[in-house]
Design a protein around this motif. Sequence first.
Motif, PDB file in Angstrom:
ATOM      1  N   ARG A 195       5.483  -3.905  -9.297  1.00  0.00           N
ATOM      2  CA  ARG A 195       5.210  -3.011 -10.422  1.00  0.00           C
ATOM      3  C   ARG A 195       5.259  -1.542  -9.998  1.00  0.00           C
ATOM      4  O   ARG A 195       4.978  -0.644 -10.786  1.00  0.00           O
ATOM      5  N   GLY A 196       5.563  -1.317  -8.703  1.00  0.00           N
ATOM      6  CA  GLY A 196       5.629   0.050  -8.221  1.00  0.00           C
ATOM      7  C   GLY A 196       4.285   0.633  -7.869  1.00  0.00           C
ATOM      8  O   GLY A 196       4.153   1.842  -7.696  1.00  0.00           O
ATOM      9  N   VAL A 197       3.270  -0.221  -7.748  1.00  0.00           N
ATOM     10  CA  VAL A 197       1.933   0.234  -7.393  1.00  0.00           C
ATOM     11  C   VAL A 197       1.710  -0.046  -5.916  1.00  0.00           C
ATOM     12  O   VAL A 197       2.108  -1.095  -5.404  1.00  0.00           O
ATOM     13  N   SER A 198       1.088   0.868  -5.205  1.00  0.00           N
ATOM     14  CA  SER A 198       0.819   0.668  -3.785  1.00  0.00           C
ATOM     15  C   SER A 198       0.029  -0.602  -3.554  1.00  0.00           C
ATOM     16  O   SER A 198      -0.958  -0.865  -4.249  1.00  0.00           O
ATOM     17  N   ALA A 199       0.476  -1.422  -2.588  1.00  0.00           N
ATOM     18  CA  ALA A 199      -0.232  -2.667  -2.281  1.00  0.00           C
ATOM     19  C   ALA A 199      -1.535  -2.405  -1.545  1.00  0.00           C
ATOM     20  O   ALA A 199      -2.424  -3.257  -1.495  1.00  0.00           O
ATOM     21  N   GLN A 200      -1.651  -1.239  -0.940  1.00  0.00           N
ATOM     22  CA  GLN A 200      -2.852  -0.921  -0.193  1.00  0.00           C
ATOM     23  C   GLN A 200      -3.883  -0.257  -1.104  1.00  0.00           C
ATOM     24  O   GLN A 200      -3.551   0.644  -1.868  1.00  0.00           O
ATOM     25  N   VAL A 201      -5.077  -0.700  -1.072  1.00  0.00           N
ATOM     26  CA  VAL A 201      -6.170  -0.125  -1.841  1.00  0.00           C
ATOM     27  C   VAL A 201      -6.932   0.819  -0.914  1.00  0.00           C
ATOM     28  O   VAL A 201      -7.190   0.497   0.250  1.00  0.00           O
ATOM     29  N   ALA A 202      -7.322   1.983  -1.439  1.00  0.00           N
ATOM     30  CA  ALA A 202      -7.867   3.046  -0.598  1.00  0.00           C
ATOM     31  C   ALA A 202      -9.068   2.598   0.219  1.00  0.00           C
ATOM     32  O   ALA A 202      -9.205   2.949   1.387  1.00  0.00           O
ATOM     33  N   TRP A 203      -9.940   1.776  -0.396  1.00  0.00           N
ATOM     34  CA  TRP A 203     -11.171   1.429   0.309  1.00  0.00           C
ATOM     35  C   TRP A 203     -10.986   0.310   1.314  1.00  0.00           C
ATOM     36  O   TRP A 203     -11.890   0.016   2.098  1.00  0.00           O
ATOM     37  N   HIS A 204      -9.822  -0.367   1.311  1.00  0.00           N
ATOM     38  CA  HIS A 204      -9.610  -1.485   2.229  1.00  0.00           C
ATOM     39  C   HIS A 204      -9.695  -1.048   3.693  1.00  0.00           C
ATOM     40  O   HIS A 204     -10.269  -1.743   4.527  1.00  0.00           O
ATOM     41  N   GLY A 205      -9.087   0.121   4.014  1.00  0.00           N
ATOM     42  CA  GLY A 205      -9.074   0.576   5.401  1.00  0.00           C
ATOM     43  C   GLY A 205     -10.454   0.797   5.979  1.00  0.00           C
ATOM     44  O   GLY A 205     -10.802   0.196   7.017  1.00  0.00           O
ATOM     45  N   PRO A 206     -11.290   1.619   5.350  1.00  0.00           N
ATOM     46  CA  PRO A 206     -12.646   1.826   5.875  1.00  0.00           C
ATOM     47  C   PRO A 206     -13.478   0.552   5.923  1.00  0.00           C
ATOM     48  O   PRO A 206     -14.240   0.343   6.874  1.00  0.00           O
ATOM     49  N   VAL A 207     -13.323  -0.298   4.897  1.00  0.00           N
ATOM     50  CA  VAL A 207     -14.091  -1.548   4.884  1.00  0.00           C
ATOM     51  C   VAL A 207     -13.654  -2.450   6.036  1.00  0.00           C
ATOM     52  O   VAL A 207     -14.484  -3.109   6.682  1.00  0.00           O
ATOM     53  N   LEU A 208     -12.353  -2.486   6.314  1.00  0.00           N
ATOM     54  CA  LEU A 208     -11.860  -3.310   7.415  1.00  0.00           C
ATOM     55  C   LEU A 208     -12.400  -2.813   8.746  1.00  0.00           C
ATOM     56  O   LEU A 208     -12.822  -3.612   9.595  1.00  0.00           O
ATOM     57  N   VAL A 209     -12.399  -1.503   8.963  1.00  0.00           N
ATOM     58  CA  VAL A 209     -12.939  -0.952  10.203  1.00  0.00           C
ATOM     59  C   VAL A 209     -14.418  -1.320  10.347  1.00  0.00           C
ATOM     60  O   VAL A 209     -14.871  -1.738  11.424  1.00  0.00           O
ATOM     61  N   ALA A 210     -15.169  -1.176   9.247  1.00  0.00           N
ATOM     62  CA  ALA A 210     -16.591  -1.539   9.290  1.00  0.00           C
ATOM     63  C   ALA A 210     -16.769  -3.022   9.558  1.00  0.00           C
ATOM     64  O   ALA A 210     -17.652  -3.434  10.328  1.00  0.00           O
ATOM     65  N   GLY A 211     -15.920  -3.850   8.956  1.00  0.00           N
ATOM     66  CA  GLY A 211     -16.005  -5.282   9.186  1.00  0.00           C
ATOM     67  C   GLY A 211     -15.681  -5.659  10.617  1.00  0.00           C
ATOM     68  O   GLY A 211     -16.317  -6.549  11.203  1.00  0.00           O
ATOM     69  N   VAL A 212     -14.680  -4.990  11.211  1.00  0.00           N
ATOM     70  CA  VAL A 212     -14.337  -5.247  12.612  1.00  0.00           C
ATOM     71  C   VAL A 212     -15.494  -4.834  13.525  1.00  0.00           C
ATOM     72  O   VAL A 212     -15.777  -5.502  14.527  1.00  0.00           O
ATOM     73  N   LEU A 213     -16.182  -3.753  13.163  1.00  0.00           N
ATOM     74  CA  LEU A 213     -17.363  -3.341  13.934  1.00  0.00           C
ATOM     75  C   LEU A 213     -18.439  -4.417  13.894  1.00  0.00           C
ATOM     76  O   LEU A 213     -18.991  -4.802  14.938  1.00  0.00           O
TER      77      LEU A 213
END
Length: 258
Positions: A131-149
């Motif tokens: 649909r031309g929408v970015s597959a990445q959601v803005a909050w996914h990156g910070p949440v993933l880093v926190a989850g890896v921590l």
Amino acid sequence: MSVIEALGILLAGLGAGAINTVVGSGTLITFPTLLFFGFPPVVANVSNTVGLVAGGITGVHGYRHELKGAGPTLKRLAPASLVGGVIGAVLLLVLPPEAFTAIVPVLIGIGLLLVLLGPWLNRRAAERRERGVSAQVAWHGPVLVAGVLVGGIYGGYFGAAQGVILMGMMSALTTDPIQRLNGYKNVLATIVNAVAAVTFMVVAWDQISWAAAGLIAIGAFAGGWVGGKIGRRLPPAVLRGVILVVGIVGIVKIIWFS
């Protein structure tokens, strides 16, 4: 240590190294083995962590092709694993064993749920791209880093099913293929084990059984190589099935022994 005990620990290390590379949760083999042969829980946990680092090295090497171009992602996630591993190792030495008993099965269960939801989440991401929408959601990156921590803290503290938890989070929060995620998982889990092992060597040298750690290391080194050969050939659906089975076994064993 008798010959039978040494052989049992060596074989447990072999199995743990292989399953850590494919899924994670090798500690569910080696830790109970050390307890069975009479090692105190903290000594068993610390010695196990030190020994399994060797299997992580061969496991990472086995997935080197899946990790091509992964530098930017790993540079973002690796510091969280490093810090988490140190925190978890320190917590192991200062907190009573019961402290994390209640939360560990919950974390593994959440990880399994995320692994199962991974294909659906990836399909949603593909639809967004169409649909031309970015597959990445803005909050996914910070949440993933926190989850890896958090995963690193858990891995430094105990480590069983750390891989399941990491795979679950990455399946839910990224759009990478599962085999590439498995390569990430091997790197991050090895970082956690390595920094936890160094922490134990510095502040708890007397808690390490070097004979047990050495036998696990030899077995895990070979097992990591075997796991890399097997894991990379598993279809995504089969790999998810293996993760599910290992995770459920981990929950049952942890509840049973707690």
